[in-house]
Design a protein around this motif. Structure first.
Motif, PDB file in Angstrom:
ATOM      1  N   ASP A  28       0.825  -1.205   0.000  1.00 58.42           N
ATOM      2  CA  ASP A  28       0.000   0.000   0.000  1.00 58.42           C
ATOM      3  C   ASP A  28       0.860   1.256   0.000  1.00 58.42           C
ATOM      4  N   GLY A  29       1.069   1.820  -1.181  1.00 63.89           N
ATOM      5  CA  GLY A  29       1.892   3.012  -1.314  1.00 63.89           C
ATOM      6  C   GLY A  29       1.171   4.306  -0.997  1.00 63.89           C
ATOM      7  N   GLU A  30      -0.134   4.244  -0.770  1.00 64.75           N
ATOM      8  CA  GLU A  30      -0.899   5.454  -0.454  1.00 64.75           C
ATOM      9  C   GLU A  30      -1.092   5.617   1.045  1.00 64.75           C
ATOM     10  N   ARG A  31      -1.549   4.582   1.703  1.00 64.85           N
ATOM     11  CA  ARG A  31      -1.801   4.687   3.140  1.00 64.85           C
ATOM     12  C   ARG A  31      -0.549   4.420   3.961  1.00 64.85           C
TER      13      ARG A  31
ATOM     14  N   TRP B 110       3.615   2.521   2.853  1.00 64.10           N
ATOM     15  CA  TRP B 110       4.693   2.498   1.857  1.00 64.10           C
ATOM     16  C   TRP B 110       4.642   1.156   1.137  1.00 64.10           C
TER      17      TRP B 110
ATOM     18  N   LYS C  69      -2.621  -3.738   1.124  1.00 64.07           N
ATOM     19  CA  LYS C  69      -3.504  -2.792   0.433  1.00 64.07           C
ATOM     20  C   LYS C  69      -4.931  -3.313   0.339  1.00 64.07           C
TER      21      LYS C  69
END
Length: 330
Positions: free
Chosen positions: A284-287, A289, A318
């Motif tokens: 999960d690069g949005e919430r 890394w 994610k």
């Protein structure tokens, strides 16, 4: 029907609803998907008295890595953030203790300068921030830092960057009479300060890397002094050794996030009977890394390549975690 009979019937109905509600309560509300199903199925199987996979409570041992598994680890290990903040404070109080370029860089928050120092520079930073002091003083410094410091990217306290799904999993396991342990490459004395408050894991069940220490009587007070020599590195093949040394039993469940945890999962799942290995995959690069095969922290190559064949659970952060950090607004 008399009034008394009606009252008894109503009470019985409410009681049954209550019991059913307890039975149907979701033990992992921040999880979804196949990983959740496999974890719950495993826990139920080893907890079912008389079942084929039943494990007595005394042998229900679950071990967890910390960095990247129970709390975040980016852009660097949180213990290193503590070390840098500690060096800055020491330098402000007594600049003469900043005896090298790498220590001066650490005090100034110059990460390029810190990295330029390499492994030797890191040892200098850890020595100044962790060693040559009493365990009590060190623990007080860690406690103050955890209560005050904020992560540079999220603005959350470091203890708020624990993973909500993992806190739920720890609680669920203990509700089912598991004994939960931390087995981490992080410092044992560092983690023992906050692990019980944050994870419900007491100091005696917190295992990590350690420096040598000595016993001294200081001002008539018996004292443990932390030295600056590495005593044990609790990483990779060291993790099964530490488990044997501290626990004395092979766990039935192990959870990690990197190849540094591979031997711990391998050792755990090699035993007889029901076993479960779990990898937390940072997708999960949005919430949070997104990282795995490349990088300076939490590298996951062998685990990705072999998890399926070994029957290990690979958690897709994610898609399988509906919430990430405990400090997030619900």
């Amino acid at each position: 029907m008399t009034l008394l009979t009606s009252f008894k019937t109503t009470c019985l109905s409410l009681a049954l609803v209550g019991v059913a509600g307890v039975g149907l309560a979701d033990p992992l509300p921040s999880w979804q998907g196949a990983s959740k199903d496999r974890i719950i199925a495993f826990v139920e199987a080893v907890s079912e008295v008389g079942g084929a996979d039943y494990v007595t409570p005394a042998d229900r041992i679950a071990v967890f890595d910390n960095d990247g598994t129970l709390w975040a680890e980016q852009p660097m290990y949180f213990q290193l953030f503590f070390a840098l903040d500690r060096v800055a404070k020491i330098g402000a109080d007594d600049p003469s203790k900043l005896t090298s370029d790498v220590l001066k860089a650490a005090a100034a928050g110059d990460m390029d300068g810190v990295l330029a120092g390499g492994k030797e520079g890191l040892i200098e930073i850890l020595a100044l921030s962790h060693a040559n002091q009493s365990l009590d003083d060190f623990s007080a410094d860690v406690a103050a830092w955890v209560s005050e410091a904020k992560h540079p990217t999220t603005g959350l306290g470091y203890d708020e960057m624990t993973y909500q799904p993992m806190v739920e999993l720890l609680r669920y396991l203990r509700d089912e009479e598991f004994k939960t342990y931390i087995v981490s490459g992080g410092g044992i004395d560092f983690m023992r300060v906050f692990a019980e408050d944050v994870y419900g894991i007491p100091p005696e069940q917190t295992i990590g890397s350690s420096l040598t220490s000595t016993y001294e009587v200081v001002d008539d007070v018996p004292t443990i002094i932390k030295n600056d020599t590495l005593f044990f590195n609790d990483d990779k093949a060291g993790k099964p050794v530490a488990i044997n040394h501290h626990i004395g039993k092979r766990p039935i469940m192990a959870v990690g996030n990197s190849d540094g945890d591979f031997e711990m999962l391998e050792y755990t799942t090699a035993g007889e009977g029901a076993r479960l290995g779990v990898y937390i995959h940072h997708t999960d690069g949005e919430r949070e890394w997104a990282y795995d095969r490349e990088g300076h922290i939490g590298v996951l190559n062998r685990g990705l390549d072999e998890a399926e064949d070994r029957g290990w659970v690979l958690v897709d952060m994610k898609n399988e975690w509906t919430r990430i950090f405990t400090g997030e607004a619900e």
